[in-house]
Design a protein around this motif. Structure first.
Motif: not given
Length: 168
Positions: A12-40
């Motif tokens: 476990v570690r704190t994520l920073t602005s340097d991690d935005i792209m890897v966070i984005l890749e994880l989050a973009k896969q979870n389309t169901l979440f954003y169907q209920h909680c827009p926007p993408m």
């Protein structure tokens, strides 16, 4: 706070602005979440989430965390201590990588985090889920979170507030 001790199973570690792209890749896969909680999710929305604070909290209270298996980000958690009160830790976001779901990993992280938060002296963990997201509701109920009876009506959805008691 020794946040790296939040999990015995994952790094476990704190994520920073340097991690935005890897966070984005994880989050973009979870389309169901954003169907209920827009926007993408977007690069900009993650950058804003990294800095977002609830009322009456400081950056000393906020931990935007990554859970890693080896060098792979498998889950993210936005954890705010002392919110909405001094006895409560608040999970603003918890998301597991799509390919890691339905394997018990999310529940293991929540169980380990709950033990850590309890040991740190907190009595409750609180969070909200979008009322129409039944998958999210089932996950949180399975992990001993119960509705508080409070809901927050947003322009595009309603958030159900849940809480887990740590002293029981």
């Amino acid at each position: 706070m020794q946040i790296e001790k939040l999990s015995d199973s994952y790094h476990v570690r704190t994520l920073t602005s340097d991690d935005i792209m890897v966070i984005l890749e994880l989050a973009k896969q979870n389309t169901l979440f954003y169907q209920h909680c827009p926007p993408m999710v977007s690069y900009q929305s993650i950058a804003e989430d990294l800095k977002a604070l609830p009322p009456n909290t400081t950056y000393d209270d906020k931990y935007y965390l990554g859970f890693f298996l080896d060098d792979t980000l498998i889950a993210i958690m936005d954890l705010i201590f002392n919110y909405p009160d001094q006895q409560t830790a608040f999970i603003g976001l918890f998301m597991v990588a799509k390919n890691m779901q339905n394997k018990g990993i999310g529940s293991k992280i929540i169980q380990e985090a709950s033990a850590f938060i309890k040991q740190a002296g907190y009595a409750h963990i609180r969070l909200g889920y979008v009322k129409t997201n039944h998958q999210s509701k089932a996950f949180w109920q399975k992990n001993a979170f119960l509705p508080t009876g409070c809901e927050s009506i947003q322009p595009q959805y309603t958030i159900v507030i849940m809480q887990k008691e740590l002293n029981k």
